[in-house]
Design an enzyme around this catalytic site. Structure first.
Site, PDB file in Angstrom:
ATOM      1  N   HIS A 152       0.816  -1.216   0.000  1.00 30.70           N
ATOM      2  CA  HIS A 152       0.000   0.000   0.000  1.00 30.70           C
ATOM      3  C   HIS A 152       0.850   1.266   0.000  1.00 30.70           C
ATOM      4  O   HIS A 152       0.325   2.355  -0.219  1.00 30.70           O
ATOM      5  CB  HIS A 152      -0.978  -0.017   1.175  1.00 30.70           C
ATOM      6  CG  HIS A 152      -2.113  -0.994   0.968  1.00 30.70           C
ATOM      7  ND1 HIS A 152      -3.213  -0.696   0.193  1.00 30.70           N
ATOM      8  CD2 HIS A 152      -2.293  -2.262   1.401  1.00 30.70           C
ATOM      9  CE1 HIS A 152      -4.032  -1.743   0.176  1.00 30.70           C
ATOM     10  NE2 HIS A 152      -3.499  -2.710   0.897  1.00 30.70           N
ATOM     11  N   GLU A 183     -12.659  -0.269  -4.657  1.00 27.22           N
ATOM     12  CA  GLU A 183     -11.728   0.066  -3.578  1.00 27.22           C
ATOM     13  C   GLU A 183     -12.102   1.408  -2.982  1.00 27.22           C
ATOM     14  O   GLU A 183     -12.075   1.608  -1.770  1.00 27.22           O
ATOM     15  CB  GLU A 183     -10.284   0.130  -4.112  1.00 27.22           C
ATOM     16  CG  GLU A 183      -9.272   0.524  -3.040  1.00 27.22           C
ATOM     17  CD  GLU A 183      -7.900   0.884  -3.602  1.00 27.22           C
ATOM     18  OE1 GLU A 183      -7.738   0.888  -4.827  1.00 27.22           O
ATOM     19  OE2 GLU A 183      -7.005   1.163  -2.792  1.00 27.22           O
ATOM     20  N   HIS A 241     -14.751  -0.806  -0.476  1.00 31.70           N
ATOM     21  CA  HIS A 241     -13.681  -1.482   0.273  1.00 31.70           C
ATOM     22  C   HIS A 241     -13.169  -0.623   1.431  1.00 31.70           C
ATOM     23  O   HIS A 241     -13.083  -1.065   2.571  1.00 31.70           O
ATOM     24  CB  HIS A 241     -12.536  -1.824  -0.690  1.00 31.70           C
ATOM     25  CG  HIS A 241     -11.258  -2.169  -0.007  1.00 31.70           C
ATOM     26  ND1 HIS A 241     -10.280  -1.233   0.254  1.00 31.70           N
ATOM     27  CD2 HIS A 241     -10.796  -3.343   0.510  1.00 31.70           C
ATOM     28  CE1 HIS A 241      -9.281  -1.813   0.891  1.00 31.70           C
ATOM     29  NE2 HIS A 241      -9.560  -3.094   1.049  1.00 31.70           N
TER      30      HIS A 241
END
Ligand SMILES: *[C@@H]1O[C@H](CO)[C@@H](O)[C@H](O)[C@H]1NC(C)=O
Ligand SMILES: *[C@@H]1O[C@H](CO)[C@@H](O)[C@H](O)[C@H]1NC(C)=O
Ligand SMILES: *[C@@H]1O[C@H](CO)[C@@H](O)[C@H](O)[C@H]1NC(C)=O
Ligand SMILES: *[C@@H]1O[C@H](CO)[C@@H](O)[C@H](O)[C@H]1NC(C)=O
Length: 742
Positions: A268, A398, A414
């Site tokens: 990430h 997402e 998400h």
């Protein structure tokens, strides 16, 4: 001991905080006494430290002991100090500036780093502490915090010299949340225009924020050891596993694996959830990779579940109580605060707005699937076609604030799931609890609910994937003249083929860099983690061409049995296949034996090398850039003591067709299967990620055998857990035993 020295100790005591109570006449603990003695022996000495202009490697001291203000003594031996300009000090310390500078400047053999006194833009960052208080936990998964990281990253990037970068880092570290600042500094160092900065080997998260990977009792034990025992006699403090009575607790070796979390966080960092920085966020195929990565997590978690007699992970249903509780047993060192837990059967329904948003975003998604297109915020319609469509869908679901076709409209399925899970224990904020650990990207996968969220996400992607045309036999047979006759594995020291072995391994790691308000010297934490015996893949390949042929070899492990030992459905086996490796090989005309070592896997990285001082500048740069990859200790699922059967699937395809052009900047050959190649403009494999198992098989395929073409081969392998725990191997100069790697 005269009054004079007592008074100066008291002042120092105020500075280091922990010993402040001394001056107020509170009880003198043994640990505090040790600290005082140490400080006295150096600060009482009139001999001056040597002054140095800052060098790039001094940036490392910014990472040391993040919970302490940066003017405390730095380095493992606490023999380095920053000479911090008075104008940089927070208000609390301005009146103590003379004492602070004085204490730093004294001490034989001490290195004093001259920090340039430059004007700092406090007004530019006046809002920061209101958004993220100094002592709050930090996570880059919260878009609001990620924006702060990017602001400071840019602030660091504006530095015109290394001393200026250091000055900015020192100043920022004194005033703003240290974890956030270190996240930004890491980015700035990785992408620094200064050659000297690129040549500094970066520290790893467990070294400077060890509380993320250790239990809450660890610190009391480590401090006692450090305060009372000389460095050479100290013992490694074991990290205690979070063993609840809950059936899910047996999976600690997976959910709490240190490098699993480090990897997830790094991913990430390479692929952030948004913000406005195109160059940083808009990377090729990042949506598709997001899907592939999390599917691999779920697949591997399922494999461990079956081995331990647990059923496959279920998708989260926000309308139903969360089946599992979770109590992280972690402490956050900047705030000396524990982290909130959650009972089993906690309902998310009090988060009414979230539930409502979730439902409407799911409905929008169903509509997108039905229509087959998305509508961008400017009104442009883009049809969802092929694997590129999955990329768009992934960014949409997402909730990537830059790459979603229309973030305000489609929302944030998400990211909202994660954010609201973090509020589940105190949904109405009645108890003024901070968000739970379940929102920290650095450790989020410790919580079983992480996997429920990702099973749900995977079900949503699968709704799109099942619309993709299955691969035809021709598509999976790009090289008619190449036949893969067999695949097998050979474990070092075992006579039989196709037998794989796992065991538990202890590894010691020096975490003193992250232990605040402790005396000098190293202190080791002892981690216990899954490990396997090294093995080789052996492939027999026939090349019926008259010249050499370069191929890509793809390797997967397929589960065969569920938790009861019943055969798994073929579609489940395919969908949750575990990727092991993809590598290039050159076939001579005729028969070939291709060997590949498990340690060379393109899935994993060399976890020992991260902690090993690298011998050359080139190696340091490579290590810094190539630190994203699945943990090597988790390459294989654990298996049961009796042995768990899996199918090893190998496939040979055409390298020339499948390998994306190599960018000149490409320097990582490891870890790329789940990370891509940092600095490259291409994901190395042009096929869909997970090819050829990434989408449902053609209708005629009823068994795995039906799917196989002459360029594929399958072996029945057994992974057996030895159920032994091996002690740590010899220590490296960098302060870790060499046993993260098999
Ligand atoms: C949670 O709810 C289920 C279903 O009602 C029940 O079987 C289970 O015992 C509950 N668990 C706990 C810890 O209360
Ligand atoms: C609308 O936005 C998309 C995505 O940003 C872009 O590709 C497209 O060119 C834009 N169309 C117009 C008409 O501006
Ligand atoms: C190899 O090529 C020859 C000549 O083209 C052909 O006759 C033979 O069947 C091929 N063998 C295999 C195993 O494909
Ligand atoms: C490993 O051995 C211990 C001690 O005999 C036992 O308690 C434990 O259940 C074993 N682990 C597995 C997975 O069988």
């Amino acid at each position: 001991m005269g009054n004079e020295s007592k008074r100066s100790r008291c002042k120092w005591g105020l500075v280091v905080g922990v010993v402040a109570t001394l001056c107020a006449g509170a009880a003198l603990g043994a640990g505090v006494f040790y600290l005082l003695r140490h400080l006295e022996s150096t600060s009482g000495d009139a001999e001056a430290a040597t002054r140095h202009a800052p060098s790039a490697s001094d940036l490392l001291y910014v990472f040391h002991r993040p919970a302490e203000p940066i003017f405390t003594l730095r380095g493992h031996d606490r023999n380095v100090a920053f000479d911090v300009p008075v104008s940089y000090l927070p208000a609390r310390y301005v009146s103590l500036a003379a004492e602070i500078r004085d204490s730093a400047a004294r001490g034989p053999g001490r290195r004093l780093i001259q920090v340039p006194d430059l004007p700092m833009p406090a007004e530019r960052f006046a809002d920061i502490n209101g958004i993220l208080p100094f002592r709050s936990p930090f996570t880059r998964s919260a878009p609001i915090y990620l924006r702060l990281v990017i602001r400071f990253w840019h602030f660091f990037q504006e530095s015109k010299s290394v001393p200026e970068l250091l000055a900015r880092a020192v100043w920022a570290r004194l005033h703003y949340n240290p974890e956030m600042i270190l996240d930004a500094l890491m980015l700035a160092m990785l992408r620094s225009p200064f050659e000297a900065v690129k040549d500094v080997q970066l520290p790893e998260l467990p070294q400077y924020i060890p509380e993320l990977y250790t239990d809450d009792e660890f610190f009391a034990k480590a401090r006692e050891e450090m305060h009372l025992v000389a460095e050479k006699d100290r013992v490694a403090v074991p990290v205690v596993r979070n063993l609840a009575k809950d059936d899910e607790a047996v999976l600690w070796y997976f959910r709490e694996d240190v490098h699993f979390h480090v990897f997830h966080w790094k991913w990430h960092v390479v692929y952030p959830a948004g913000s406005d920085d195109d160059e940083y966020v808009d990377l090729p195929r990042r949506g598709e990779l997001f899907v592939h990565l999390h599917r691999q997590f779920t697949a591997r978690y399922n494999a461990e579940r079956f081995t331990n007699g647990l059923p496959a992970v279920l998708p989260m249903d926000v309308h139903e109580p969360l089946p599992k509780g979770y109590f992280p047993k972690m402490v956050h060192l900047h705030g000396e605060k524990g982290t909130i837990g959650r009972q089993a059967n906690t309902s998310l329904l009090p988060l009414a707005k979230f539930i409502q948003n979730h439902d409407s975003q799911r409905a929008l998604y169903d509509q997108v699937l039905k229509q087959g297109y998305v509508t961008y915020s400017n009104g442009t319609r883009v049809n969802l076609v092929g694997i590129e469509g999955l990329d768009i869908i992934s960014n949409l679901l997402e909730g990537n604030s830059l790459l979603s076709p229309n973030y305000d409209y489609y929302g944030n399925v998400h990211n909202d799931l994660h954010a609201n899970l973090a509020f589940a224990a105190d949904p109405l904020h009645e108890y003024k609890e901070s968000f739970a650990l379940t929102s920290y990207i650095t450790t989020v996968a410790k919580d079983p609910a992480f996997f429920n969220i990702h099973q749900l996400m995977d079900d949503l992607y699968e709704k799109y994937k099942i619309k993709l045309a299955p691969y035809s036999t021709d598509e999976v047979t790009p090289l008619p003249a190449v036949t893969l006759q067999s695949v097998s594995v050979r474990t070092a020291g075992l006579s039989q083929d196709n037998a794989l072995r796992t065991y538990m391994q202890q590894t010691d790691l020096d975490v003193s860099m992250g232990l605040d308000y402790t005396p000098p010297g190293r202190q080791y934490a002892r981690f216990t983690h899954l490990q396997h015996r090294r093995f080789d893949y052996v492939l027999q390949v026939l090349n019926n061409e008259s010249q050499d042929r370069k191929v890509f070899v793809r390797l997967f492990l397929l589960m065969t049995e569920d938790e009861n030992g019943s055969p798994l459905d073929l579609d489940f086996q395919r969908r949750f296949s575990m990727q092991l490796d993809t590598f290039e090989a050159t076939l001579s005309p005729g028969a070939n034996t291709v060997r590949r070592s498990s340690v060379d896997s393109a899935l994993t990285i060399d976890n020992d090398a991260i902690y090993t001082p690298q011998p050359s500048v080139a190696e340091i740069r490579r290590r810094n850039a190539c630190r994203c990859g699945w943990p090597s200790g988790l390459l294989l699922p654990r298996g049961s003591p009796a042995g768990t059967p899996y199918k090893l699937l190998a496939m040979v395809t055409d390298f020339a067709q499948d390998r994306a052009p190599k960018a000149a900047s490409e320097q990582c050959s490891d870890g790329w299967l789940l990370c891509g190649v940092p600095g490259s403009t291409h994901y190395p494999d042009v096929r869909a990620m997970g090819f050829p198992l990434d989408r449902p098989f053609r209708a005629a395929v009823k068994t795995l055998g039906d799917f196989l073409t002459p360029n594929m081969a399958v072996a029945d392998v057994v992974v057996q857990f030895e159920n032994t725990t091996e002690p740590p191997t010899a220590l490296l100069p960098g302060g870790a035993s060499t046993s993260w790697m098999p």
